[in-house]
Design an enzyme around this catalytic site. Structure first.
Site, PDB file in Angstrom:
ATOM      1  N   PHE A 140       0.858  -1.180   0.000  1.00  0.00           N
ATOM      2  CA  PHE A 140       0.000   0.000   0.000  1.00  0.00           C
ATOM      3  C   PHE A 140       0.891   1.225   0.000  1.00  0.00           C
ATOM      4  O   PHE A 140       1.647   1.444   0.933  1.00  0.00           O
ATOM      5  CB  PHE A 140      -0.941   0.041   1.207  1.00  0.00           C
ATOM      6  CG  PHE A 140      -1.835   1.256   1.168  1.00  0.00           C
ATOM      7  CD1 PHE A 140      -2.999   1.245   0.415  1.00  0.00           C
ATOM      8  CD2 PHE A 140      -1.501   2.420   1.830  1.00  0.00           C
ATOM      9  CE1 PHE A 140      -3.806   2.371   0.325  1.00  0.00           C
ATOM     10  CE2 PHE A 140      -2.301   3.556   1.747  1.00  0.00           C
ATOM     11  CZ  PHE A 140      -3.462   3.528   0.998  1.00  0.00           C
ATOM     12  N   ASP A 225       9.173   2.851   2.152  1.00  0.00           N
ATOM     13  CA  ASP A 225       7.990   3.625   2.517  1.00  0.00           C
ATOM     14  C   ASP A 225       7.744   3.394   4.006  1.00  0.00           C
ATOM     15  O   ASP A 225       7.202   2.377   4.416  1.00  0.00           O
ATOM     16  CB  ASP A 225       6.785   3.171   1.682  1.00  0.00           C
ATOM     17  CG  ASP A 225       5.514   3.948   2.028  1.00  0.00           C
ATOM     18  OD1 ASP A 225       5.492   4.622   3.077  1.00  0.00           O
ATOM     19  OD2 ASP A 225       4.539   3.856   1.255  1.00  0.00           O
ATOM     20  N   LYS A 254       2.296  10.755   7.743  1.00  0.00           N
ATOM     21  CA  LYS A 254       1.507  10.458   8.926  1.00  0.00           C
ATOM     22  C   LYS A 254       2.040  11.134  10.205  1.00  0.00           C
ATOM     23  O   LYS A 254       1.823  12.316  10.385  1.00  0.00           O
ATOM     24  CB  LYS A 254       1.381   8.935   9.068  1.00  0.00           C
ATOM     25  CG  LYS A 254       0.551   8.362   7.899  1.00  0.00           C
ATOM     26  CD  LYS A 254      -0.053   7.018   8.160  1.00  0.00           C
ATOM     27  CE  LYS A 254      -1.120   6.709   7.118  1.00  0.00           C
ATOM     28  NZ  LYS A 254      -0.733   5.719   6.120  1.00  0.00           N
TER      29      LYS A 254
HETATM   30  C1  LIG Z   1      -0.999   5.890   4.624  1.00  0.00           C
HETATM   31  C2  LIG Z   1       0.075   5.372   3.749  1.00  0.00           C
HETATM   32  C3  LIG Z   1       0.362   5.968   2.512  1.00  0.00           C
HETATM   33  C4  LIG Z   1      -0.465   7.100   1.943  1.00  0.00           C
HETATM   34  O1  LIG Z   1      -0.474   8.218   2.747  1.00  0.00           O
HETATM   35  P1  LIG Z   1      -1.616   9.332   2.505  1.00  0.00           P
HETATM   36  O2  LIG Z   1      -1.229  10.436   3.420  1.00  0.00           O
HETATM   37  O3  LIG Z   1      -2.919   8.691   2.859  1.00  0.00           O
HETATM   38  O4  LIG Z   1      -1.556   9.702   1.072  1.00  0.00           O
HETATM   39  C5  LIG Z   1       1.420   5.465   1.777  1.00  0.00           C
HETATM   40  N1  LIG Z   1       2.149   4.432   2.220  1.00  0.00           N
HETATM   41  C6  LIG Z   1       1.906   3.831   3.399  1.00  0.00           C
HETATM   42  C7  LIG Z   1       2.769   2.704   3.846  1.00  0.00           C
HETATM   43  C8  LIG Z   1       0.843   4.261   4.191  1.00  0.00           C
HETATM   44  O5  LIG Z   1       0.564   3.639   5.341  1.00  0.00           O
END
Ligand SMILES: *Cc1c(COP(=O)(O)O)cnc(C)c1O
Length: 400
Positions: A140, A225, A254
């Site tokens: 994701f 990520d 986040k």
């Molecule tokens: C939440 C998340 C995203 C996307 O972040 P947004 O601020 O919702 O665009 C990308 N990668 C990971 C691993 C995430 O948990």
């Protein structure tokens, strides 16, 4: 207005792209949130780990308030007196030379992908527009067209093609499979060190360090990520540090703002991040002084209040205690630090009903995919609060 009226308004006037629990929150404080009727809940989702520092942390709040009175947005057409300090403090915190601020996580992922492609053309010598990036099944990385182009979740992508080319998928956790997909056009491997949205999937030990080695050997960038796993969630500042891996690019989002404001960033060394030249990439709100002031405070309290260590200690305790629950529904407890997935057997009938039952017990958790309950409370949680939650979780998970 009562809860049902809020819910009705939301359903009537808002796009239905989420399936929230029916709790209407009005206030938060540390690990606790309160609904409009004053009922109190332990937040075990932390807004997908954006609120690692706890709800409405007073020091971040005060930084936001103070900065909001001064100046909020300059655009990068001019300089401001907060962004340089954030750059320096991010470098001190992460050990990378430089950073590039954006707003949402998905934008930061896009930024990392653009940088990897530019590096492939300018440095590695890949023929223009031939760069390939290897991603992992179950990933994701956000909701933009490019990030869903390499999603393996049909719900996220089926109705949204055509897709961005240049991405190749490997099984998560299998370093040899990644090595097999590398060729002279490979620019980067993009992965989550622990897959969050896939259900807190922890790869086999040694996977990350092996991928890192493979990347180095083949002149391929490693992009981690850490939007969800970073900033203490897994008991280290970054989840990659569990295997002493230092990726070429780390993506943050986040908790970088402690939940006050959308701010994301990529961090990398100068040889890489120095490749962007004026005009190639940008964002109107990216790096604005309000965001920078908030992020500075969010980082500061994370360090000052030892939240990373707390995540390691209490995460281990929480996982141990959860593992002691004897229930026919539980298949596996997995995770690191305060990033925990309780995996249910298919016979349990899905995680949703347990999340609804937990809500009745004063605990907010969210199902991840169909069979996983994620427990990821703010990193400021203490042992007493976990001990308060455990019998309630046990009671719910041992129901027929
Ligand atoms: C939440 C998340 C995203 C996307 O972040 P947004 O601020 O919702 O665009 C990308 N990668 C990971 C691993 C995430 O948990």
């Amino acid at each position: 207005m009562n809860a049902n009226e809020y819910i009705r308004l939301e359903e009537q006037y808002g796009a239905n792209n989420y399936h929230p629990l029916d709790v209407v929150l009005a206030r938060g404080d540390g690990v606790w949130v309160y609904d409009i009727d004053g009922n109190k809940y332990l937040d075990c989702l932390s807004a997908y780990s954006a609120v690692n520092q706890g709800h409405v942390h007073p020091k971040i709040l005060s930084a936001l308030q103070e900065q909001a009175k001064k100046i909020t947005l300059t655009s990068r057409a001019f300089r401001n007196d907060q962004l340089p300090l954030l750059y320096k403090e991010l470098a001190d915190l992460t050990g990378y030379d430089m950073s590039l601020p954006m707003n949402s996580g998905a934008e930061a992922v896009e930024t990392a992908l653009k940088l990897a492609r530019k590096w492939a053309y300018q440095v590695k010598g890949v023929p223009r527009h031939k760069a390939e990036i290897i991603t992992c099944e179950g990933n994701f990385h956000g909701r933009t067209i490019s990030t869903i182009s390499f999603s393996s979740e049909p719900l996220y992508r089926d109705d949204f093609g055509p897709f961005t080319p240049g991405f190749i998928s490997a099984p998560f956790g299998n370093a040899d499979a990644i090595a097999d997909l590398i060729n002279s056009n490979t620019a980067a491997v993009l992965l989550e060190p622990i897959q969050g949205e896939a259900g807190v999937v922890v790869p086999p030990k040694g996977f990350l360090s092996k991928v890192s080695e493979i990347c180095k050997k083949n002149n391929v960038l490693l992009i981690a990520d850490e939007i969800q796993t970073g900033l203490g969630r897994t008991g280290k500042l970054f989840a990659c540090q569990h295997e002493d891996v230092h990726p070429d690019i780390t993506i943050l989002g986040k908790a970088l703002s402690g939940g006050f404001y959308p701010i994301s960033a990529i961090v990398a060394d100068k040889a890489l991040l120095g490749l962007f030249t004026p005009g190639e990439h940008g964002s109107t709100f990216g790096g604005n002084p309000l965001a920078a002031a908030v992020a500075r405070a969010a980082i500061k309290v994370l360090v000052e209040e030892n939240m990373v260590q707390n995540s390691a200690l209490l995460g281990e305790y929480f996982i141990d205690q959860l593992s002691d629950i004897s229930s026919p529904h539980i298949k596996e407890i997995r995770g690191k630090g305060l990033f925990i997935g309780v995996v249910l057997r298919p016979s349990a009938g899905g995680a949703r009903r347990f999340c609804e039952a937990l809500q009745q017990q004063g605990i907010l958790a969210k199902e991840t995919h169909e069979h996983v309950i994620r427990f990821a409370p703010p990193l400021v949680i203490d042992k007493e609060t976990i001990d308060w939650a455990l019998p309630r979780i046990r009671e719910v998970l041992t129901r027929p």
